[in-house]
Every structure is written in C-alpha cells, then in structure tokens.
Design a protein around this motif. Structure first.
Motif, PDB file in Angstrom:
ATOM      1  N   PHE A 124       0.955  -1.182   0.092  1.00 33.11           N
ATOM      2  CA  PHE A 124      -0.120   0.175  -0.070  1.00 33.11           C
ATOM      3  C   PHE A 124       0.927   1.394  -0.047  1.00 33.11           C
ATOM      4  N   CYS A 133       1.222   5.275   0.903  1.00 33.67           N
ATOM      5  CA  CYS A 133       0.513   6.311   1.516  1.00 33.67           C
ATOM      6  C   CYS A 133       0.313   7.616   0.616  1.00 33.67           C
ATOM      7  N   LYS A 185       4.992   6.686   1.352  1.00 30.28           N
ATOM      8  CA  LYS A 185       5.756   5.711   2.152  1.00 30.28           C
ATOM      9  C   LYS A 185       4.970   4.209   1.371  1.00 30.28           C
ATOM     10  N   HIS A 229       3.910   0.589   2.178  1.00 32.02           N
ATOM     11  CA  HIS A 229       3.549  -0.232   3.199  1.00 32.02           C
ATOM     12  C   HIS A 229       3.464  -1.612   2.849  1.00 32.02           C
ATOM     13  N   TYR A 230       4.248  -2.484   3.434  1.00 36.00           N
ATOM     14  CA  TYR A 230       3.973  -3.992   3.107  1.00 36.00           C
ATOM     15  C   TYR A 230       3.025  -4.456   4.426  1.00 36.00           C
ATOM     16  N   ILE A 231       1.785  -3.948   4.311  1.00 33.39           N
ATOM     17  CA  ILE A 231       0.905  -4.002   5.286  1.00 33.39           C
ATOM     18  C   ILE A 231       0.688  -5.564   5.635  1.00 33.39           C
ATOM     19  N   PHE A 232       0.565  -6.597   4.723  1.00 35.60           N
ATOM     20  CA  PHE A 232       0.397  -8.013   4.797  1.00 35.60           C
ATOM     21  C   PHE A 232       1.553  -8.633   4.781  1.00 35.60           C
TER      22      PHE A 232
END
Lengths: 251, 251
Positions: free
Chosen positions: A179, A181, A186, A188-191
């Motif tokens: 994801f 931002c 930035k 984000h490797y959320i998962f």
C-alpha cells in the motif's frame, strides 16, 4: 462454450484475498484484447461478482425452458447466483446441491462462442473445486494469494490439489502486495512480503504479477468500476501484462 | 464442555476478513479475564488457527480409544484440523464429511470444564454453520466484517441465516477498519468506512468494536503472537473492551 473454450479457474483456497476482483479484472483485460470472455461466479453462497461488475440489480433471464441468458457488461457474459436470487435472502444449501448448480451454470447458460470462461472459484478446497476437477479435467488454474503466510498456506493446498488431479496451473498472482500512502508516498507492506513468489516457487509455476492495494481497487470492488478498464492506470497496466502472459502460456 | 459452556461462533460469511484472528484474540481476551476458554477451528479445509496461535508444529494426541487431547497455548485449549494432519497434504473432502468432523471435534475433544468455547466458523453460509445451528440451537454468534460492502453483504446473509434459525447474535465486530501510516500518521480508510455500523443496524444488534489494520495484527497472524496478550497495546485495549461487552451481554 465450445471445445475451443479455455476454462480458467481463479482460485485461492482462502477467501478475502481479492480473488473475485482479480477474476473480474482479468476478464476485462482479456475482453479488451478482443477475446470473447465469459465470467462465471462459482461462489454460489458468497457471490460478489455482481457487486464488483456493477450488475447487482440485473437479473439473468430464462430462454425457453432450459437455457439461461447471462447478464452482459463491458462485452463480458456474466453469470452469478446473485443475478438469480434476492440479495436479502440467505442461501442455505448443502455441498452436493452447490456442485449441481455450478454444473448447470456451465452447461445451461447461453454462453455462446467463448474464447475464455473465467470461473471465480469459491473459497476452500471442498466440493466445488473437487467436482470441477473431476468434470472438466482440462480446466486451467490461476492461483491468487496475498503476501500473508496464512493465505499462502491455504493457496498452496489448492495448488497441490490441482496438481494431484493433473490440472495445469498457469501461474500465481499476488494481490494486496503493498500500500502506498498518498500523503507521504511511503510504501507499506501491510500484509507481509514475498509470499506470492515463494508460492510460485513451491508450486513450480510462474508469478504472473504483484498487484498493489490501492484505493482504486477497493472502490472498484465496491462501486462497480474495474481498474483494468483504464489501461493507463497502475493497476490497468499490471493486468494488461498479466493478460498477455496468460495468452502466451496458452499458445 | 458442560451445560454451562457458552458456545460463541465467530463467523463472517466471507473469508479473509480476519475472522480467525478475531477469534484467537477474543479467546485470549476472555482467558486473560480468568475464564476457561476453548478455541475450535471450524475451518476444516482452510484452517489458520494453528498459524495464528503459534502451534503449527504441535499435534493433538489420542487419549484412550475415543477422546482427543487438544493442544494448549496461553491457557486456552485449542483444536484444529491443522493439528491433526500434515500441512503439505491438501484435504479433499465433501460437505457432509466436514459437518461430521466438526460434530466429532465438539463431542470427542477433551475440553474439560469450559466457560466459553469459541468456534471459528469457516467462510460461507453452507454446511457447517447450518449443521451447527441445527445441532446446537443455543450457539451465540459474533459476526465479523470489514468496511467493504462486499464483505458486509455476505456477513449480513450469515446474520440473517442465524436469525432465521433463532440463534442469538451477540454483536458485530468490524475488522481492518483503517490503517495509520507510521511515517506521517495519516489515517487511511483503505477498505471503506462504516459498513460494520450499517451491518449492526441492519441486523439490529450492537457494534462491539472497530479494529484498525496495524502491522502488529498482521504479524500476529503470521508469526503467532496475539496482540490481545498485550493489554497496553492499541489492539489489546480494544479486545479488552469487546470481551467485557460480551460478558455483560451474556449475563
């Protein structure tokens, strides 16, 4: 449907990885390349294709006594339980009935002449994929996962099941890969990171693509627009490449 | 298990909404309050509780000829198909067999005296929730959704099915409600906003809580730590409140 139709089953084992969104976007991508495409929502109880394709309020109609006329959108012929029943009534049916319905959808819907029938599989490695593998032995699989280990583990079980019944896996698609931002850029490797690639290595097939988690995708799933329709968008470009890859592999 | 055990079924209809993560954290939260808690992974084919609870490599053992000894972690008795079979072998079973296994897990696992048995339901509104509602009519439901309309729609169908069979719904939990960028603190409603609340209104039950999408949760699901174990964490505090709410409602 005829003997030249390629059945592509889009499956993940685990639900909620965006399998239906991937199936819808792949269908659009192939259709935009000029192929005749059908999209069958195999998730009889948990259908979401009508929502994603923006055809929630359209109903499939009967032709004569035995045939069902699918709904059409963006040039794609679509069939989902959601286009047959009332959305506010829960469906309480058991496994064997479900397999029967799917078989009927494949046979009795007036698909016409199709190059591709994309079958959005329900979650699980239970009745429906099993029946499918038994009935249509040349079905080819695309396995969808997220970067989560829990999702990858279940997707792997579906992949092993396909290989056990000698069904070909075209490749793996990793969805919700990262994801960005939109305020500070930035990433984000959320998962998590890399499970799609690991899965493709474990199943010894190609990784077809990594699709980021963007709001355009989420809104796509909810308001019925399909990012793959916009070939200039981030997601559109990715699906275009995946579509080309799949066609190359099938030749 | 005895006549005073409250069976709490955690279901979502749609998969991938974090139902198993919610079930695991709720189990920990109730256990930390001093209750005797069991956690049964009802997702026979797509189990993820062993991964989430960090007991992937532990096996349940037989006691005598008929009883199964569950795995224990953080004071919780846990039973999952993943603790019985080899992770690299896909399970290819049909609906009626699955219902039988779940019944056996409820009856033949040596749960001991439990205040709560949390049952992590499989996705779908098919065989397993149906059998469960028929067998254990006083099972109470917690419905989990995300802020996505597609997830809410399917969760609603499960809720309606529970109400149709006169099962009580304790409330709704919205998972993956928002994501906060750890660089610039922007709050992202990645998957939409407000569907948990809408669902609770439509089912005429309470919204028990909205759980943000944080990396601690995702890692929790993947490396086997449970945010609810840390009562000072953002997620821990939310689960503590949800646990208190559930207990209040059951009195």
């Amino acid at each position: 449907m005829n003997e030249n139709t390629t059945i592509l089953a889009i499956g993940s084992g685990k639900g909620g990885v965006g399998k239906s969104t991937v199936a819808a976007n792949l269908a659009v991508s192939l259709s935009e390349k000029g192929y005749d495409v059908g999209l069958l929502d195999g998730d009889i109880l948990g259908y979401s294709i009508p929502q994603i394709m923006g055809i929630k309020d359209e109903k499939a109609t009967a032709i004569g006594e035995k045939k069902i006329k699918p709904v059409e959108k963006h040039g794609i012929k679509i069939m989902s339980m959601g286009n047959l029943v009332d959305d506010n009534q829960p469906l309480i049916w058991r496994g064997p009935i479900l397999s029967g319905i799917l078989e009927q959808f494949i046979k009795d819907v007036q698909w016409g002449s199709l190059d591709f029938l994309l079958l959005d599989l329900p979650p699980g490695t239970g009745d429906i994929p099993l029946s499918l593998m038994q009935q249509a032995k040349d079905t080819k699989f695309v396995i969808v996962t997220t970067p989560q280990i829990t999702a990858k583990d279940v997707a792997k079980r579906l992949g092993l099941m396909a290989q056990k019944t000698n069904s070909e896996i075209i490749g793996v698609i990793e969805n919700m890969s990262y994801f960005i931002c939109d305020n500070c850029d930035k990433k984000h490797y959320i998962f998590g990171e890399g499970e799609g690639e690991i899965l493709s290595e474990e199943l010894e097939v190609d990784l077809l693509g990594e699709i980021p988690l963007l709001k355009e995708i989420r809104s796509g799933g909810d308001i019925g627009t399909i990012p793959a329709l916009d070939k200039e968008s981030t997601i559109g470009k990715i699906y275009e490449t995946i579509g080309d890859d799949i066609i190359k592999k099938l030749k």
